[in-house]
Design a protein around this motif. Structure first.
Motif, PDB file in Angstrom:
ATOM      1  N   ALA A 141       0.831  -1.212   0.000  1.00 21.55           N
ATOM      2  CA  ALA A 141       0.000   0.000   0.000  1.00 21.55           C
ATOM      3  C   ALA A 141       0.863   1.258   0.000  1.00 21.55           C
ATOM      4  CB  ALA A 141      -0.930  -0.013   1.217  1.00 21.55           C
ATOM      5  N   ILE A 142       1.925   1.259   0.796  1.00 25.66           N
ATOM      6  CA  ILE A 142       2.823   2.421   0.869  1.00 25.66           C
ATOM      7  C   ILE A 142       3.528   2.640  -0.465  1.00 25.66           C
ATOM      8  CG2 ILE A 142       4.966   3.262   1.928  1.00 25.66           C
ATOM      9  CD1 ILE A 142       3.994   1.978   4.568  1.00 25.66           C
ATOM     10  N   ASP A 143       4.010   1.562  -1.074  1.00 27.46           N
ATOM     11  CA  ASP A 143       4.663   1.679  -2.383  1.00 27.46           C
ATOM     12  C   ASP A 143       3.712   2.267  -3.420  1.00 27.46           C
ATOM     13  OD1 ASP A 143       7.002   0.585  -1.406  1.00 27.46           O
ATOM     14  OD2 ASP A 143       6.632  -1.425  -2.184  1.00 27.46           O
ATOM     15  N   THR A 144       2.475   1.780  -3.430  1.00 29.88           N
ATOM     16  CA  THR A 144       1.487   2.252  -4.400  1.00 29.88           C
ATOM     17  C   THR A 144       1.146   3.718  -4.160  1.00 29.88           C
ATOM     18  OG1 THR A 144       0.562   0.008  -4.463  1.00 29.88           O
ATOM     19  CG2 THR A 144      -0.781   1.776  -5.397  1.00 29.88           C
ATOM     20  N   ALA A 145       0.961   4.078  -2.892  1.00 30.26           N
ATOM     21  CA  ALA A 145       0.668   5.480  -2.560  1.00 30.26           C
ATOM     22  C   ALA A 145       1.825   6.381  -2.956  1.00 30.26           C
ATOM     23  CB  ALA A 145       0.382   5.602  -1.056  1.00 30.26           C
ATOM     24  N   ASN A 146       3.051   5.905  -2.786  1.00 29.83           N
ATOM     25  CA  ASN A 146       4.238   6.668  -3.157  1.00 29.83           C
ATOM     26  C   ASN A 146       4.232   6.971  -4.655  1.00 29.83           C
ATOM     27  OD1 ASN A 146       6.625   7.944  -2.549  1.00 29.83           O
ATOM     28  ND2 ASN A 146       7.857   6.090  -2.551  1.00 29.83           N
ATOM     29  N   ALA A 147       3.881   5.963  -5.456  1.00 31.92           N
ATOM     30  CA  ALA A 147       3.835   6.147  -6.907  1.00 31.92           C
ATOM     31  C   ALA A 147       2.746   7.142  -7.311  1.00 31.92           C
ATOM     32  CB  ALA A 147       3.597   4.803  -7.596  1.00 31.92           C
ATOM     33  N   LEU A 148       1.559   7.001  -6.726  1.00 29.42           N
ATOM     34  CA  LEU A 148       0.450   7.890  -7.085  1.00 29.42           C
ATOM     35  C   LEU A 148       0.714   9.319  -6.635  1.00 29.42           C
ATOM     36  CD1 LEU A 148      -2.565   5.532  -6.265  1.00 29.42           C
ATOM     37  CD2 LEU A 148      -1.677   6.143  -8.522  1.00 29.42           C
ATOM     38  N   ASP A 149       1.304   9.474  -5.472  1.00 28.04           N
ATOM     39  CA  ASP A 149       1.674  10.813  -5.000  1.00 28.04           C
ATOM     40  C   ASP A 149       2.627  11.475  -5.983  1.00 28.04           C
ATOM     41  OD1 ASP A 149       2.316  13.072  -3.352  1.00 28.04           O
ATOM     42  OD2 ASP A 149       4.034  11.966  -2.559  1.00 28.04           O
ATOM     43  N   TYR A 150       3.584  10.698  -6.471  1.00 31.02           N
ATOM     44  CA  TYR A 150       4.569  11.206  -7.427  1.00 31.02           C
ATOM     45  C   TYR A 150       3.893  11.624  -8.731  1.00 31.02           C
ATOM     46  CZ  TYR A 150       8.678  11.047 -10.524  1.00 31.02           C
ATOM     47  OH  TYR A 150       9.653  11.339 -11.435  1.00 31.02           O
ATOM     48  N   LEU A 151       2.999  10.774  -9.242  1.00 27.76           N
ATOM     49  CA  LEU A 151       2.288  11.091 -10.485  1.00 27.76           C
ATOM     50  C   LEU A 151       1.437  12.353 -10.306  1.00 27.76           C
ATOM     51  CD1 LEU A 151       1.118   7.537 -11.643  1.00 27.76           C
ATOM     52  CD2 LEU A 151       2.896   8.943 -12.690  1.00 27.76           C
ATOM     53  N   HIS A 152       0.723  12.427  -9.192  1.00 26.73           N
ATOM     54  CA  HIS A 152      -0.157  13.577  -8.965  1.00 26.73           C
ATOM     55  C   HIS A 152       0.634  14.868  -8.862  1.00 26.73           C
ATOM     56  CE1 HIS A 152      -3.612  10.913  -7.194  1.00 26.73           C
ATOM     57  NE2 HIS A 152      -3.338  10.650  -8.460  1.00 26.73           N
ATOM     58  N   TYR A 153       1.804  14.812  -8.231  1.00 22.81           N
ATOM     59  CA  TYR A 153       2.616  16.024  -8.124  1.00 22.81           C
ATOM     60  C   TYR A 153       2.995  16.543  -9.509  1.00 22.81           C
ATOM     61  CZ  TYR A 153       6.354  19.245  -7.042  1.00 22.81           C
ATOM     62  OH  TYR A 153       7.132  20.368  -6.976  1.00 22.81           O
ATOM     63  N   HIS A 154       3.190  15.611 -10.436  1.00 19.85           N
ATOM     64  CA  HIS A 154       3.545  16.002 -11.812  1.00 19.85           C
ATOM     65  C   HIS A 154       2.315  16.188 -12.692  1.00 19.85           C
ATOM     66  CE1 HIS A 154       7.896  15.774 -11.445  1.00 19.85           C
ATOM     67  NE2 HIS A 154       7.732  14.704 -10.699  1.00 19.85           N
ATOM     68  N   GLY A 155       1.131  16.277 -12.060  1.00 17.86           N
ATOM     69  CA  GLY A 155      -0.077  16.585 -12.818  1.00 17.86           C
ATOM     70  C   GLY A 155      -0.628  15.431 -13.617  1.00 17.86           C
ATOM     71  N   ILE A 156      -0.348  14.204 -13.224  1.00 18.08           N
ATOM     72  CA  ILE A 156      -0.796  13.018 -13.969  1.00 18.08           C
ATOM     73  C   ILE A 156      -1.838  12.264 -13.148  1.00 18.08           C
ATOM     74  CG2 ILE A 156      -0.101  10.812 -14.992  1.00 18.08           C
ATOM     75  CD1 ILE A 156       2.696  12.053 -15.364  1.00 18.08           C
ATOM     76  N   ILE A 157      -3.015  12.041 -13.743  1.00 20.54           N
ATOM     77  CA  ILE A 157      -4.066  11.231 -13.129  1.00 20.54           C
ATOM     78  C   ILE A 157      -4.013   9.846 -13.772  1.00 20.54           C
ATOM     79  CG2 ILE A 157      -6.529  11.042 -12.631  1.00 20.54           C
ATOM     80  CD1 ILE A 157      -6.725  14.068 -13.206  1.00 20.54           C
ATOM     81  N   HIS A 158      -3.866   8.806 -12.976  1.00 19.45           N
ATOM     82  CA  HIS A 158      -3.722   7.452 -13.518  1.00 19.45           C
ATOM     83  C   HIS A 158      -5.008   6.977 -14.190  1.00 19.45           C
ATOM     84  CE1 HIS A 158      -3.272   3.084 -13.657  1.00 19.45           C
ATOM     85  NE2 HIS A 158      -1.974   3.260 -13.502  1.00 19.45           N
ATOM     86  N   ARG A 159      -6.127   7.168 -13.535  1.00 20.32           N
ATOM     87  CA  ARG A 159      -7.481   6.864 -14.024  1.00 20.32           C
ATOM     88  C   ARG A 159      -7.844   5.378 -14.029  1.00 20.32           C
ATOM     89  NH1 ARG A 159     -10.031   9.640 -19.038  1.00 20.32           N
ATOM     90  NH2 ARG A 159      -8.463   8.464 -20.186  1.00 20.32           N
ATOM     91  N   ASN A 160      -6.921   4.497 -13.711  1.00 20.14           N
ATOM     92  CA  ASN A 160      -7.272   3.073 -13.711  1.00 20.14           C
ATOM     93  C   ASN A 160      -6.526   2.342 -12.598  1.00 20.14           C
ATOM     94  OD1 ASN A 160      -8.712   0.866 -14.646  1.00 20.14           O
ATOM     95  ND2 ASN A 160      -7.198   0.318 -16.190  1.00 20.14           N
ATOM     96  N   VAL A 161      -6.555   2.932 -11.408  1.00 21.05           N
ATOM     97  CA  VAL A 161      -5.891   2.312 -10.251  1.00 21.05           C
ATOM     98  C   VAL A 161      -6.708   1.099  -9.819  1.00 21.05           C
ATOM     99  CG1 VAL A 161      -5.174   2.629  -7.860  1.00 21.05           C
ATOM    100  CG2 VAL A 161      -4.926   4.509  -9.490  1.00 21.05           C
ATOM    101  N   LYS A 162      -6.079  -0.045  -9.803  1.00 23.14           N
ATOM    102  CA  LYS A 162      -6.711  -1.286  -9.353  1.00 23.14           C
ATOM    103  C   LYS A 162      -5.615  -2.298  -9.065  1.00 23.14           C
ATOM    104  CE  LYS A 162      -7.593  -2.827 -14.129  1.00 23.14           C
ATOM    105  NZ  LYS A 162      -8.633  -3.353 -15.048  1.00 23.14           N
TER     106      LYS A 162
END
Length: 593
Positions: A141-162
């Motif tokens: 969970a921490i690894d996944t949150a780390n990745a999403l936080d990084y993407l969001h900071y750069h203005g990227i929405i994943h849109r298919n987190v699962k």
């Protein structure tokens, strides 16, 4: 993971795609390493792609995604959106190595992770004993949150987190995959902004209801989906189970179980929470976090940087998710607007400058911006630690911390509540301010002591230091000489403040031709029975007997606070009790010892 050196033999991208820094793989090479895309190399189907395992002669292992011919536009759209232009290497995001094309077919090549995807592990555990222990799940969970936080900071929405888009390496470290459905926010648009779209993408059970029904696209869509993944990690049941077997949506069900104290009904009993109180506390806190992530409307959800902080706190044994969620992550542009481009300078300290600001919600704030020379890795780590502690502390006599800038930001700032009357130092030592009456000063002393007692009693505040910090005239000499800090160091500093309140003098003053500390000056005068030399002259003339008795008692207390060695000083609780006694006229100083 393959090295860059292993890919040097393939040509660089040409033309417009050269900005992507992807390599063009010859189709025949990909066909060769996958045995012409033989079924024995097939890793499975994922949406509109089929994945194959491949291994080059130099040992580099890869995954090849073949897009269906009628869906190849998705890969082209991914390129057109230039998501990858801002997609920097990150340890928790699957690395894309390159692409290939063959007639009407498009192929994407990325790193191979030997433990497959999280969904497959959870699916296999329904009928078998649990293979992934709770602490490993929390790390995922921490690894996944780390990745999403990084993407969001750069203005990227994943849109298919699962969970099927969370891949696991040999050590069960997690990496987020399949960014080809991602969207890059337009330049200049705040990361926290919401957009309306008709292009609805996602998988059933994971999609944010507000995105699905209203088309509200934002980074909070990913937060909702991540909340669903947390539920999967807690229950070992995939999202589709809840869709097929429950009348309520997962968020409603989870909240009802929490409210009815029936959360255990959702948790996988094989994870050990029934026999291990620590695991039960961690899983309960994680479930509460999942509920926060799935709140509607979107504005109620924490952002991914908050989520990451909470998860790290849970891992370290802090289970109070509600106290942490109040700390907001401010964006630089938001504070720039609030402070009129930092044109509202209020004051300057050793570590940064303070600016007045007004947020869009009307709150007045004080924004502390650290000096450039203090932006070292060490001070940034200290910045993160201090905000973590301050977010957990709430007291009427402590200045409230509203939030901070992102840890990814180049400029680190803290956002506090704005106190309109400024600092005590300003009112005591600047001639432009009217003189504070004694009773006001005495109340300030009591309120300050109450705040320090609260801090010293808090489980979150520890006293570990190697380098003395603070303003020299206030620093405990024992602390300054040894580097060993304790709550008695605060007692010394508070004693200096008491002498300031009594004398209206600054903490460092001229005596003859030399500078001396106020503490040294006051101690010497009191020992020589010259207290009048310490007291503000305005209190000596025209003051009634009761005020002079109070001042004398406070001076004796201040004298005790600045004693060396520190063992001779009272505790802050004793100091507060003594001040309360002085106010009531029922407690003399000699009762403190």
């Amino acid at each position: 993971m393959c090295s860059r050196e292993q890919f040097k033999r393939w040509p660089q991208p040409l033309g417009r795609c050269s900005k992507l820094k992807w390599r063009i793989f010859p189709y025949k090479d990909l066909a060769k390493v996958t045995n012409n895309f033989d079924q024995s190399h097939c890793l499975g189907k994922r949406g509109f792609t089929t994945e194959y395992y491949g291994k080059f002669e130099d040992g580099c292992e890869i995954t090849v995604q073949r897009f269906k011919e009628d869906k190849r536009y998705i890969l082209q759209q991914f390129i057109n959106e230039t998501v990858i232009l801002n997609y920097l290497p990150h340890k928790n995001i699957v690395s894309i190595y390159g692409y290939a094309s063959h007639h009407e077919e498009s192929l994407l090549v990325h790193e191979y992770l030997s433990n497959g995807n999280l969904a497959a592990h959870l699916q296999s555990e329904i009928a078998k004993s649990s293979k992934i222990p709770w602490l490993t799940r929390l790390d995922i969970a921490i690894d996944t949150a780390n990745a999403l936080d990084y993407l969001h900071y750069h203005g990227i929405i994943h849109r298919n987190v699962k969970s099927s888009n969370i891949l696991l390496d040999a050590n069960f470290s997690a990496k987020v995959a399949n960014l080809h459905l991602s969207r890059k926010l337009p330049d200049g648009v705040p990361v926290h902004a919401t957009h309306v779209t008709t292009d609805i993408i996602g998988s059933g059970g994971y999609v944010d209801p507000e995105y699905m029904t209203k088309g509200w696209l934002s980074v909070k869509n990913d937060v909702y989906s991540f909340g669903v993944v947390l539920c999967e990690l807690l229950s070992s049941k995939l999202a589709k189970y809840w869709v097929l077997n429950e009348e309520e949506n997962l968020a409603t069900l989870l909240n009802r179980k929490i409210e009815n104290q029936a959360l255990v009904e959702l948790l996988d009993p094989r994870l050990g929470f029934q026999s291990n109180l620590k695991i039960k506390s961690m899983m309960t806190a994680t479930a509460e976090l999942a509920a926060l992530c799935m709140q509607c409307p979107q504005d109620l959800r924490p952002n991914m940087e908050h989520v990451l902080e909470i998860l790290n706190g849970i891992k370290q044994g802090r289970y109070e998710t509600n106290s942490i969620k109040a700390l907001k992550i401010f964006h630089h542009a938001e504070l720039e607007e609030a402070t009129n481009n930092f044109g509202t300078f209020v004051g300057k300290g050793g570590y940064g400058s303070v600016y007045y600001g007004k947020l869009q919600d009307g709150r007045e704030v004080a924004v502390k911006r650290f000096h450039d020379e203090n932006e070292t890795e060490k001070t940034i780590n200290q910045f993160m630690k201090e905000t973590e502690i301050l977010s957990l502390l709430h007291h009427q006599n402590l200045v409230s911390l509203y939030g901070r800038t992102s840890c990814h930001c180049n400029k680190h700032m803290l956002v506090y509540e704005y106190i309109s009357n400024g600092t005590l130092s300003k009112h005591l030592h600047e001639s432009s301010c009217g003189k504070l009456p004694w009773q006001t000063r005495f109340n300030i002393a009591i309120e300050t002591a109450a705040a320090l007692v609260f801090l010293h009693d808090s489980d979150y505040v520890t006293h570990v230091s190697t380098i003395p910090v603070g303003t020299r005239a206030y620093i405990d000499p024992d602390y300054y000489d040894s580097g060993r800090v304790s709550d008695k160091s605060d007692v010394y500093s508070f004693g200096v403040v008491l002498f300031e309140l009594i004398s209206s003098n600054p903490p460092r003053l001229m005596e003859g031709t030399d500078y001396v500390s106020l503490a040294q000056f006051a101690k010497r005068k009191i020992l020589n029975k010259e207290l009048n030399a310490v007291v503000d002259p305005s209190f000596l003339f025209g003051s009634d007997k009761n005020i002079m008795e109070m001042i004398t008692a406070v001076a004796e207390l201040a004298f005790q606070c600045v004693q060396c060695p520190k063992e001779l000083r009272p505790s802050m609780k004793q100091v507060l009790d003594t001040l309360e006694g002085i106010r009531k006229g029922t407690w003399g100083f000699n009762q403190v010892t």
